[in-house]
Design a protein around this motif. Structure first.
Motif, PDB file in Angstrom:
ATOM      1  N   THR A   9       0.784  -1.195   0.098  1.00  0.00           N
ATOM      2  CA  THR A   9       0.009   0.166   0.146  1.00  0.00           C
ATOM      3  C   THR A   9       0.911   1.275   0.036  1.00  0.00           C
ATOM      4  N   ALA A  10       0.311   2.415   0.074  1.00  0.00           N
ATOM      5  CA  ALA A  10       0.888   3.331   0.083  1.00  0.00           C
ATOM      6  C   ALA A  10       2.243   3.571   1.425  1.00  0.00           C
ATOM      7  N   ARG A  11       1.716   2.945   2.450  1.00  0.00           N
ATOM      8  CA  ARG A  11       2.593   2.898   3.649  1.00  0.00           C
ATOM      9  C   ARG A  11       3.150   1.764   4.190  1.00  0.00           C
ATOM     10  N   LEU A  12       2.529   0.272   3.475  1.00  0.00           N
ATOM     11  CA  LEU A  12       2.647  -0.745   4.128  1.00  0.00           C
ATOM     12  C   LEU A  12       3.089  -1.899   3.167  1.00  0.00           C
ATOM     13  N   VAL A  13       4.113  -2.818   3.709  1.00  0.00           N
ATOM     14  CA  VAL A  13       4.327  -4.097   2.864  1.00  0.00           C
ATOM     15  C   VAL A  13       3.651  -5.183   3.798  1.00  0.00           C
ATOM     16  N   ILE A  14       2.789  -5.802   3.274  1.00  0.00           N
ATOM     17  CA  ILE A  14       2.122  -6.778   3.904  1.00  0.00           C
ATOM     18  C   ILE A  14       2.627  -8.342   3.505  1.00  0.00           C
ATOM     19  N   GLY A  15       3.196  -9.225   4.142  1.00  0.00           N
ATOM     20  CA  GLY A  15       3.974 -10.203   3.466  1.00  0.00           C
ATOM     21  C   GLY A  15       3.879 -11.668   4.384  1.00  0.00           C
ATOM     22  N   CYS A 100       1.462   2.384  19.393  1.00  0.00           N
ATOM     23  CA  CYS A 100       1.968   3.522  18.901  1.00  0.00           C
ATOM     24  C   CYS A 100       1.433   3.781  17.704  1.00  0.00           C
ATOM     25  N   TYR A 101       0.921   2.554  16.712  1.00  0.00           N
ATOM     26  CA  TYR A 101       0.175   3.075  15.411  1.00  0.00           C
ATOM     27  C   TYR A 101      -1.191   2.807  15.524  1.00  0.00           C
ATOM     28  N   TRP A 102      -1.963   2.800  16.431  1.00  0.00           N
ATOM     29  CA  TRP A 102      -3.363   2.700  16.769  1.00  0.00           C
ATOM     30  C   TRP A 102      -3.702   4.148  16.502  1.00  0.00           C
ATOM     31  N   GLY A 103      -4.977   4.374  15.586  1.00  0.00           N
ATOM     32  CA  GLY A 103      -5.558   5.787  15.376  1.00  0.00           C
ATOM     33  C   GLY A 103      -4.549   6.315  14.318  1.00  0.00           C
ATOM     34  N   LYS A 104      -3.945   5.715  13.478  1.00  0.00           N
ATOM     35  CA  LYS A 104      -3.007   6.386  12.615  1.00  0.00           C
ATOM     36  C   LYS A 104      -3.454   5.852  11.105  1.00  0.00           C
ATOM     37  N   GLY A 105      -4.593   5.064  11.022  1.00  0.00           N
ATOM     38  CA  GLY A 105      -4.887   4.610   9.913  1.00  0.00           C
ATOM     39  C   GLY A 105      -4.223   3.353   9.274  1.00  0.00           C
ATOM     40  N   ILE A 106      -3.402   2.803   9.903  1.00  0.00           N
ATOM     41  CA  ILE A 106      -2.696   1.619   9.533  1.00  0.00           C
ATOM     42  C   ILE A 106      -3.612   0.331   9.438  1.00  0.00           C
ATOM     43  N   ASN A 107      -4.470   0.104  10.458  1.00  0.00           N
ATOM     44  CA  ASN A 107      -5.408  -1.023  10.322  1.00  0.00           C
ATOM     45  C   ASN A 107      -6.446  -0.818   9.130  1.00  0.00           C
ATOM     46  N   PRO A 108      -7.103   0.257   8.922  1.00  0.00           N
ATOM     47  CA  PRO A 108      -7.716   0.329   7.598  1.00  0.00           C
ATOM     48  C   PRO A 108      -7.169   0.003   6.541  1.00  0.00           C
ATOM     49  N   GLU A 109      -5.969   0.623   6.514  1.00  0.00           N
ATOM     50  CA  GLU A 109      -5.302   0.606   5.131  1.00  0.00           C
ATOM     51  C   GLU A 109      -4.776  -0.965   4.694  1.00  0.00           C
ATOM     52  N   MET A 110      -4.474  -1.710   6.029  1.00  0.00           N
ATOM     53  CA  MET A 110      -4.032  -2.984   5.860  1.00  0.00           C
ATOM     54  C   MET A 110      -5.175  -3.778   5.537  1.00  0.00           C
ATOM     55  N   LYS A 111      -6.125  -3.643   6.244  1.00  0.00           N
ATOM     56  CA  LYS A 111      -7.540  -4.321   6.039  1.00  0.00           C
ATOM     57  C   LYS A 111      -7.924  -4.126   4.519  1.00  0.00           C
ATOM     58  N   ARG A 112      -8.118  -2.877   3.950  1.00  0.00           N
ATOM     59  CA  ARG A 112      -8.521  -2.697   2.736  1.00  0.00           C
ATOM     60  C   ARG A 112      -7.713  -3.520   1.727  1.00  0.00           C
ATOM     61  N   ALA A 113      -6.467  -3.455   1.892  1.00  0.00           N
ATOM     62  CA  ALA A 113      -5.487  -4.416   0.893  1.00  0.00           C
ATOM     63  C   ALA A 113      -5.775  -5.976   0.961  1.00  0.00           C
ATOM     64  N   ARG A 137     -14.205  -4.029  17.309  1.00  0.00           N
ATOM     65  CA  ARG A 137     -15.500  -4.161  16.529  1.00  0.00           C
ATOM     66  C   ARG A 137     -15.678  -2.775  15.985  1.00  0.00           C
ATOM     67  N   ASN A 138     -15.249  -1.689  16.444  1.00  0.00           N
ATOM     68  CA  ASN A 138     -15.326  -0.357  15.898  1.00  0.00           C
ATOM     69  C   ASN A 138     -14.617  -0.360  14.684  1.00  0.00           C
ATOM     70  N   ALA A 139     -13.411  -0.830  14.695  1.00  0.00           N
ATOM     71  CA  ALA A 139     -12.461  -0.933  13.243  1.00  0.00           C
ATOM     72  C   ALA A 139     -13.044  -1.575  12.421  1.00  0.00           C
ATOM     73  N   LEU A 140     -13.792  -2.664  12.586  1.00  0.00           N
ATOM     74  CA  LEU A 140     -14.475  -3.495  11.630  1.00  0.00           C
ATOM     75  C   LEU A 140     -15.650  -2.826  10.921  1.00  0.00           C
ATOM     76  N   GLU A 141     -16.476  -2.190  11.711  1.00  0.00           N
ATOM     77  CA  GLU A 141     -17.453  -1.347  11.335  1.00  0.00           C
ATOM     78  C   GLU A 141     -17.069  -0.090  10.509  1.00  0.00           C
ATOM     79  N   ALA A 142     -15.849   0.279  10.761  1.00  0.00           N
ATOM     80  CA  ALA A 142     -15.422   1.797  10.066  1.00  0.00           C
ATOM     81  C   ALA A 142     -14.743   1.105   8.737  1.00  0.00           C
ATOM     82  N   ILE A 143     -14.545  -0.133   8.531  1.00  0.00           N
ATOM     83  CA  ILE A 143     -14.021  -0.684   7.198  1.00  0.00           C
ATOM     84  C   ILE A 143     -15.522  -1.136   6.419  1.00  0.00           C
ATOM     85  N   GLY A 144     -16.513  -0.996   6.851  1.00  0.00           N
ATOM     86  CA  GLY A 144     -17.623  -1.415   6.256  1.00  0.00           C
ATOM     87  C   GLY A 144     -18.239  -2.948   6.534  1.00  0.00           C
TER      88      GLY A 144
END
Length: 182
Positions: A9-15, A100-113, A137-144
């Motif tokens: 993604t723009a900021r992540l490598v998921i491997g 330290c990465y909570w609330g910075k959009g990392i989880n939604p970016e990762m989950k969308r990928a 639960r809130n994070a899941l609802e935030a990604i739809g």
């Protein structure tokens, strides 16, 4: 479905999760705050974490999340419970990130990928989350993801654990992705 892809993604490598990731991930997981809302709240303990990590390796779907620029490991996630029948279903879960990465959009970016990759093959993605894990639960609802009427009961350390099942369809993800890009 390839359950251990390399995604960028723009900021992540998921491997793929590998043995060499154990110590970096334990450094994150050893913080009790990571697990405070999780039904398996003691994964910060070395032996419990090692069993969890070993399950991730054995699952064939374990993933490591790293910062694209620095290579720093931020956390882990997993594709699991793949069923190719009836259009296909896969579960995404077992996710944890350094606080330290909570609330910075990392989880939604990762989950969308991860969702985009999954929907190349399956029609439905499921997530199992502890009923008291409001952060997840809130994070899941935030990604739809939508809470289904299904749930699973387990026992952990002699206590009842309820996992709620959330889901998102390929069509719903497509609608959300087109709205995000507008």
């Amino acid at each position: 479905m390839d359950r251990q892809p390399t995604l960028e993604t723009a900021r992540l490598v998921i491997g793929p999760l590998v043995e060499a990731d154990r110590e970096a991930l334990y450094a994150i997981a050893s913080d009790p705050a990571v697990w405070e809302q999780h039904p398996m709240h003691d994964r910060w303990r070395r032996g419990v974490f090692d069993a969890f990590f070993d399950q991730g390796l054995a699952s064939g779907g374990g993933l490591t999340i790293a910062d694209k620029a620095s290579g720093t490991i931020l956390g882990s996630s997993r594709y699991d419970r793949f069923d190719p029948e009836e259009g296909g279903v896969v579960e995404i879960g077992w996710t944890f990130l350094a606080p330290c990465y909570w609330g910075k959009g990392i989880n939604p970016e990762m989950k969308r990928a991860m969702l985009a990759h999954a929907f190349e093959t399956v029609a439905l993605v499921e997530f199992r989350v502890g009923d008291t894990n409001y952060r997840s639960r809130n994070a899941l609802e935030a990604i739809g993801a939508v809470r289904s009427d299904r749930y699973e009961l387990e026992k952990y350390q002699g206590k009842r654990v309820v996992h709620l099942i959330y889901e998102i369809t390929r069509e719903a993800f497509g609608r959300l992705s087109s709205v995000d890009s507008e």
